[in-house]
Design an enzyme around this catalytic site. Sequence first.
Site: not given
Length: 88
Positions: A15-16
């Site tokens: 994820h980010a």
Amino acid sequence: MKQATVKVIDPVGLHARPATVAVNAANKCKSDVNVAFKGREVNMKSIMGVMSLGIPTQAEIVISATGEDEEQAIQAIEEALRAQKVIE
């Protein structure tokens, strides 16, 4: 060209936040660095490219580097992702 196949163990996938860590590590390298998942390969120096792969937990990804510091590039990215407990 050097490459490493690693397994994503983060419950949310790549994820980010860990993607940003990987991109920052890749950007410190002179080599061209790519990440591949499900037949798609993107520039690992691009956060949008990495995020576009939508890499889930338990996915196997291939990190590859081509250039003068390819060995160090792979090692640096793996170390950064392991420190974040994203890959095993």
